[in-house]
Motif scaffolding. Sequence first.
Motif, PDB file in Angstrom:
ATOM      1  N   ILE A  30       9.071  -0.542  -1.237  1.00 39.38           N
ATOM      2  CA  ILE A  30       7.684   0.062  -1.724  1.00 39.38           C
ATOM      3  C   ILE A  30       7.834   0.440  -2.892  1.00 39.38           C
ATOM      4  N   GLY A  31       7.365  -0.939  -3.730  1.00 36.94           N
ATOM      5  CA  GLY A  31       7.243  -0.891  -5.740  1.00 36.94           C
ATOM      6  C   GLY A  31       7.403   0.748  -6.134  1.00 36.94           C
ATOM      7  N   GLU A  71       4.930  -5.483  -7.914  1.00 34.24           N
ATOM      8  CA  GLU A  71       5.819  -4.306  -7.425  1.00 34.24           C
ATOM      9  C   GLU A  71       4.314  -2.624  -7.329  1.00 34.24           C
ATOM     10  N   SER A  74       2.634  -2.707  -4.316  1.00 34.58           N
ATOM     11  CA  SER A  74       3.045  -2.095  -3.490  1.00 34.58           C
ATOM     12  C   SER A  74       2.800  -1.152  -3.064  1.00 34.58           C
ATOM     13  N   ARG A  79       2.455  -0.387   0.696  1.00 36.58           N
ATOM     14  CA  ARG A  79       3.723  -1.110   1.689  1.00 36.58           C
ATOM     15  C   ARG A  79       4.533  -2.170   0.931  1.00 36.58           C
ATOM     16  N   PRO A  80       5.639  -2.033   1.937  1.00 32.99           N
ATOM     17  CA  PRO A  80       7.057  -2.176   1.551  1.00 32.99           C
ATOM     18  C   PRO A  80       6.551  -4.170   0.536  1.00 32.99           C
ATOM     19  N   LEU A  81       8.043  -4.528  -0.222  1.00 32.98           N
ATOM     20  CA  LEU A  81       7.525  -5.991  -0.656  1.00 32.98           C
ATOM     21  C   LEU A  81       8.736  -6.412  -0.955  1.00 32.98           C
ATOM     22  N   ALA A 120       8.207 -10.075   6.625  1.00 34.08           N
ATOM     23  CA  ALA A 120       6.718  -9.227   5.908  1.00 34.08           C
ATOM     24  C   ALA A 120       5.536  -9.271   7.096  1.00 34.08           C
ATOM     25  N   HIS A 125       3.862  -6.333   5.648  1.00 37.19           N
ATOM     26  CA  HIS A 125       4.228  -5.468   4.973  1.00 37.19           C
ATOM     27  C   HIS A 125       3.626  -6.836   3.516  1.00 37.19           C
ATOM     28  N   PHE A 126       3.742  -6.335   2.497  1.00 37.03           N
ATOM     29  CA  PHE A 126       3.536  -7.492   1.585  1.00 37.03           C
ATOM     30  C   PHE A 126       4.638  -9.037   1.189  1.00 37.03           C
ATOM     31  N   TYR A 128       6.135 -11.412  -1.437  1.00 35.89           N
ATOM     32  CA  TYR A 128       5.683 -11.500  -2.938  1.00 35.89           C
ATOM     33  C   TYR A 128       6.452 -13.231  -3.344  1.00 35.89           C
TER      34      TYR A 128
END
Length: 291
Positions: A30-31, A71, A74, A79-81, A120, A125-126, A128
Motif C-alpha cells: 500500500i502506497g 501511490e 493506493s 489497496r495494495p499496488l 492484482a 488490488h490495484f 500500476y
Amino acid sequence: MNIDTLISEQTRELLKKSQGSSHSGNEYLIGKGGYIPPDPDLLTDAITALAMGKNILLKGPTGAGKTKFAETLSFLFKRPLHMINCSVDLDAESLVGARYLDYKDNKQVIEFAPGPVIKAMKNGHFLYIDEINMAKPETLPLINGVLDYRKMITNPFTGEVVMAADGFGVIAAINEGYIGTVPLNEALKNRFIVIDVPYLQGEQLNHLIQDSTSLKDSVLIERFVKLSGDLVLAANQGRLSEEAASIRALLDACDLSTALPPLRAIKRAIIDKMDEEKERDFIRNLAETLF
C-alpha cells in the motif's frame, strides 16, 4: 496539507465505500501517500473513476509525480499496488507470471508463479503500469480483456481463466514523446480515463519540498521553487528538455543542498544529467542568479 480538504464530502463518501479492508500479508504494497495535486479536480476525478471501476491513465512529463500520484491513490483506497515497469523487453511472463521447476515427494513438477497482473486481479488490488507506451505494441494486447468491461484474462501458461475480484483497478502512466516510447494505439487509450498531470509549482511545490526532503531552510526552499518555475517555463518553450524540469530531480537537489553548496547540489542532481552542453550552461546560468 490535508488531502481531505481538497475533496468534497461526496467524494469522501465515494472513497470510503470503495476502500479496502483486510490485505493480510500485502500491507507493505500500500502506497505511503504524500502527493498533493496542483489542481484538486485531478484528485477528485481519479478517485471517482477508480471507485466506479474505470481504469485511469496519468499523462504528463517525466518527474511530474505520476508514480507518487498512483501511490497516493493506493494509500487513499487502502489497496495494495502491484507495479509493472514497461520496457521493450516486457513479455508475457513479466505480466502474468512464469512456470518453474519444483520438487514434491521427490518428483519434479512444474509450478506457476503468478505475476503482477494475476496477483492484482485475484486479490482485488490495484495494478500500476508505468511508462505503458515503452512496451512493444504486440505485448499489451495480452491484457486487453483485463482493461475492458470483462476484467478477465486467460493465463497463457496454465489455461486458467482469471476474473478480477472486487476492488481491482488499473492505473497506468505515460510520457508522450519521450525517447523510446511509441504512440499508444486508440484501442488501448480508449480503455482509460485520461488525467493530465502537470508539474507542481508555487506553494504546492514549497509544501512538497518541506514534506519530502531534508531541506527546511525557508529561503533556500523559495529559491528552489523559483528555479523550478524557470526550468518548467524553459521546457515549455522548447529551450530545455523535460528532464531538466523534473520535480524528482529538484527534490534530489534539495536533499543534497543540506550537505553540499546549493549550486553543487544542482549540478549533481540536474545539470550533469543533460546531454547537451548548451542545456547545461542554460541551467547553470539560471541557478547562479538564485544561489
